[in-house]
Design a protein around this motif. Structure first.
Motif, mmCIF file in Angstrom:
data_model
loop_
_atom_site.group_PDB
_atom_site.id
_atom_site.type_symbol
_atom_site.label_atom_id
_atom_site.label_comp_id
_atom_site.label_asym_id
_atom_site.label_seq_id
_atom_site.Cartn_x
_atom_site.Cartn_y
_atom_site.Cartn_z
ATOM 1 N N ASN A 1 -7.898 -1.384 -0.863
ATOM 2 C CA ASN A 1 -6.857 -0.463 -1.319
ATOM 3 C C ASN A 1 -5.466 -0.872 -0.877
ATOM 4 O O ASN A 1 -4.501 -0.206 -1.221
ATOM 5 N N ASP A 2 -5.359 -1.934 -0.084
ATOM 6 C CA ASP A 2 -4.078 -2.366 0.483
ATOM 7 C C ASP A 2 -3.339 -1.162 1.075
ATOM 8 O O ASP A 2 -2.141 -0.979 0.879
ATOM 9 N N ALA A 3 -4.088 -0.316 1.795
ATOM 10 C CA ALA A 3 -3.510 0.888 2.390
ATOM 11 C C ALA A 3 -2.430 0.504 3.397
ATOM 12 O O ALA A 3 -2.581 -0.451 4.153
ATOM 13 N N ASN A 4 -1.351 1.266 3.381
ATOM 14 C CA ASN A 4 -0.248 1.006 4.313
ATOM 15 C C ASN A 4 -0.009 2.171 5.271
ATOM 16 O O ASN A 4 0.872 2.104 6.118
ATOM 17 N N VAL A 5 -0.791 3.235 5.128
ATOM 18 C CA VAL A 5 -0.726 4.376 6.035
ATOM 19 C C VAL A 5 -2.146 4.766 6.421
ATOM 20 O O VAL A 5 -2.998 4.995 5.560
ATOM 21 N N LEU A 6 -2.378 4.824 7.721
ATOM 22 C CA LEU A 6 -3.665 5.228 8.275
ATOM 23 C C LEU A 6 -3.582 6.702 8.643
ATOM 24 O O LEU A 6 -2.697 7.105 9.394
ATOM 25 N N ALA B 1 -2.962 12.928 5.244
ATOM 26 C CA ALA B 1 -3.162 11.946 4.174
ATOM 27 C C ALA B 1 -2.565 12.443 2.859
ATOM 28 O O ALA B 1 -1.902 11.682 2.145
ATOM 29 N N ILE B 2 -2.782 13.698 2.547
ATOM 30 C CA ILE B 2 -2.250 14.259 1.304
ATOM 31 C C ILE B 2 -0.726 14.198 1.310
ATOM 32 O O ILE B 2 -0.104 13.761 0.333
ATOM 33 N N GLY C 1 4.822 4.787 -3.353
ATOM 34 C CA GLY C 1 4.677 3.506 -2.683
ATOM 35 C C GLY C 1 3.758 3.548 -1.475
ATOM 36 O O GLY C 1 3.477 2.516 -0.877
ATOM 37 N N VAL C 2 3.286 4.732 -1.134
ATOM 38 C CA VAL C 2 2.403 4.885 0.026
ATOM 39 C C VAL C 2 0.961 4.992 -0.456
ATOM 40 O O VAL C 2 0.665 5.663 -1.447
ATOM 41 N N ARG C 3 0.093 4.300 0.258
ATOM 42 C CA ARG C 3 -1.341 4.387 0.023
ATOM 43 C C ARG C 3 -1.978 4.738 1.365
ATOM 44 O O ARG C 3 -2.264 3.870 2.173
ATOM 45 N N ALA C 4 -2.139 6.043 1.584
ATOM 46 C CA ALA C 4 -2.689 6.538 2.848
ATOM 47 C C ALA C 4 -4.194 6.695 2.720
ATOM 48 O O ALA C 4 -4.696 7.180 1.712
ATOM 49 N N ALA C 5 -4.891 6.287 3.781
ATOM 50 C CA ALA C 5 -6.349 6.380 3.804
ATOM 51 C C ALA C 5 -6.792 7.114 5.048
ATOM 52 O O ALA C 5 -6.402 6.755 6.165
ATOM 53 N N LEU C 6 -7.605 8.140 4.864
ATOM 54 C CA LEU C 6 -8.198 8.877 5.972
ATOM 55 C C LEU C 6 -9.408 8.089 6.459
ATOM 56 O O LEU C 6 -10.355 7.860 5.714
ATOM 57 N N CYS C 7 -9.341 7.627 7.691
ATOM 58 C CA CYS C 7 -10.400 6.764 8.238
ATOM 59 C C CYS C 7 -10.982 7.371 9.499
ATOM 60 O O CYS C 7 -10.249 7.742 10.412
ATOM 61 N N ALA C 8 -12.309 7.435 9.542
ATOM 62 C CA ALA C 8 -13.004 7.980 10.706
ATOM 63 C C ALA C 8 -13.863 6.930 11.393
ATOM 64 O O ALA C 8 -14.597 7.238 12.314
ATOM 65 N N ASP C 9 -13.777 5.682 10.921
ATOM 66 C CA ASP C 9 -14.541 4.597 11.538
ATOM 67 C C ASP C 9 -13.897 3.265 11.157
ATOM 68 O O ASP C 9 -13.052 3.198 10.265
ATOM 69 N N GLN D 1 4.170 -0.041 8.411
ATOM 70 C CA GLN D 1 2.994 0.802 8.246
ATOM 71 C C GLN D 1 3.226 2.118 8.973
ATOM 72 O O GLN D 1 4.214 2.268 9.686
ATOM 73 N N ALA D 2 2.292 3.047 8.783
ATOM 74 C CA ALA D 2 2.370 4.329 9.496
ATOM 75 C C ALA D 2 0.968 4.793 9.871
ATOM 76 O O ALA D 2 -0.026 4.395 9.253
ATOM 77 N N VAL D 3 0.932 5.636 10.886
ATOM 78 C CA VAL D 3 -0.286 6.352 11.268
ATOM 79 C C VAL D 3 0.096 7.826 11.277
ATOM 80 O O VAL D 3 1.051 8.216 11.948
#
Length: 143
Positions: A99-104, A72-73, A80-88, A60-62
């Motif tokens: 979304n089975d996100a693998n990048v935060l 995120a963009i 192969g990357v599904r990055a999600a911008l998370c604020a909470d 994974q990655a942050v």
């Protein structure tokens, strides 16, 4: 778990992300401002961390930048990357589940240390949904 971490500056929680991940027992691969030998611009640093995931060097990655949006963009440009911008924490849990996100992706401007811990708790507790509709959505993105 090996986790690639990228930041375009050392503002906010950039260094804390690395410390927190190591305290949780993860091996960190540092990019951007967190690695003196690399370019620290958000597009380059975030793409490098995302490539670590896509190419199997990290599970994974942050990725972090001032708003988290650019990070995120950039990460999502890597196949192969599904990055999600998370604020909470709720969003982090949902990103992992639906979304089975693998990048935060995180904002260095708005994420505080206590909030970072909540987001990471939710991120690591989350698992990918096995619901056929959710699985189909993720498969569609891969295609």
């Amino acid at each position: 778990m090996r986790i690639a971490v990228a930041a375009d500056s050392l503002d906010g929680v950039a260094a804390t992300v690395v410390t927190e991940l190591r305290e949780r027992g993860h091996e960190v691969i540092a990019h951007g401002a967190l690695n003196d030998s690399e370019r620290d611009d958000w597009a380059w640093a975030s793409a490098a961390a995302a490539r670590d995931v896509a190419e199997g060097r990290a599970e994974q990655a942050v990725v972090c930048c001032w708003t988290g949006t650019g990070a995120a963009i950039a990460a999502n440009k890597v196949r192969g990357v599904r990055a999600a911008l998370c604020a909470d924490g709720y969003t982090a849990d949902g990103a992992r589940r639906w979304n089975d996100a693998n990048v935060l992706a995180l904002s260095l401007r708005v994420v505080s240390e206590p909030l970072l811990k909540e987001i990471l708790d939710a991120w690591f507790a989350g698992t990918a949904s096995t619901d056929p509709a959710d699985v189909a959505n993720v498969a569609h993105l891969e295609a």
